[in-house]
Design an enzyme around this catalytic site. Structure first.
Site, PDB file in Angstrom:
ATOM      1  N   HIS A   1      -6.795   7.040  -2.641  1.00 61.11           N
ATOM      2  CA  HIS A   1      -6.417   6.719  -1.261  1.00 61.11           C
ATOM      3  C   HIS A   1      -7.606   6.918  -0.340  1.00 61.11           C
ATOM      4  O   HIS A   1      -8.403   7.832  -0.505  1.00 61.11           O
ATOM      5  CB  HIS A   1      -5.219   7.547  -0.796  1.00 61.11           C
ATOM      6  CG  HIS A   1      -5.371   9.038  -0.961  1.00 61.11           C
ATOM      7  ND1 HIS A   1      -5.315   9.675  -2.180  1.00 61.11           N
ATOM      8  CD2 HIS A   1      -5.559  10.006  -0.042  1.00 61.11           C
ATOM      9  CE1 HIS A   1      -5.463  10.978  -1.994  1.00 61.11           C
ATOM     10  NE2 HIS A   1      -5.625  11.214  -0.711  1.00 61.11           N
TER      11      HIS A   1
ATOM     12  N   HIS B   1      -8.706   7.554   3.491  1.00 57.85           N
ATOM     13  CA  HIS B   1      -8.269   8.022   4.805  1.00 57.85           C
ATOM     14  C   HIS B   1      -9.041   7.275   5.890  1.00 57.85           C
ATOM     15  O   HIS B   1     -10.257   7.113   5.782  1.00 57.85           O
ATOM     16  CB  HIS B   1      -8.580   9.515   4.995  1.00 57.85           C
ATOM     17  CG  HIS B   1      -7.877  10.431   4.042  1.00 57.85           C
ATOM     18  ND1 HIS B   1      -6.750  11.126   4.391  1.00 57.85           N
ATOM     19  CD2 HIS B   1      -8.149  10.765   2.760  1.00 57.85           C
ATOM     20  CE1 HIS B   1      -6.354  11.870   3.367  1.00 57.85           C
ATOM     21  NE2 HIS B   1      -7.191  11.674   2.360  1.00 57.85           N
TER      22      HIS B   1
END
Ligand SMILES: [Zn+2]
Length: 151
Positions: free
Chosen positions: A109, A111
């Site tokens: 992921h 950010h």
């Protein structure tokens, strides 16, 4: 790692559960294979997470083109954050790849974190950061990386 990583959603993976709709999320944007949604524990208001919809634990498990699509979405989100009304005087893109780098959810992921002066977030440098390496050291390490990439 790549070839051995499961390509189906993992029941034990919280992000796969989000993709599957098993938990509520606040969607920012999505494509066929990328999802952007609000982090439930934001560093600052407007903190967005961008993930591949199909499970991939680490950066190295992503097909490069998919990594490109994740980054492209982060660029669109970043541009929107600058004018959408949240406080955003700068941005950090942060991908923690591996536990030693601070990765806590092992579904890759990225950010997108809005930043402003005095927000209290930051990076801590090791003491070694302030001792500049020699050109010979930089060249030797660059050659090692280059040779590894060529394999
Ligand atoms: Zn997952």
């Amino acid at each position: 790692m790549g070839a051995n990583v499961p390509t189906v959603e993992l029941e034990s993976c919280v992000f796969c559960e989000l993709v599957a709709g098993k938990q509520p999320i606040s969607v920012v944007d999505e494509t066929e294979d990328v999802l952007a949604f609000m982090d439930i524990q934001p560093v600052n208001p407007g903190h967005v997470l961008i993930i591949p919809k199909r499970h991939a634990a680490y950066l190295g498990d992503l097909e490069p083109a998919l990594g490109g699509r994740i980054f492209a979405m982060s660029m669109r989100v970043a541009a929107a954050l600058r004018t959408c009304g949240v406080r955003c005087e700068g941005l950090n893109l942060l991908l923690a790849d591996g536990e030693a780098a601070g990765q806590e959810v092992f579904h890759a992921h990225l950010h997108v974190v809005p930043r402003f002066p005095g927000d209290g977030f930051g990076f801590k440098f090791s003491p070694g950061y302030f001792v500049l390496p020699s050109r010979a050291d930089l060249d030797r390490i660059a050659m090692g990386i280059r040779n590894t990439m060529a394999v």
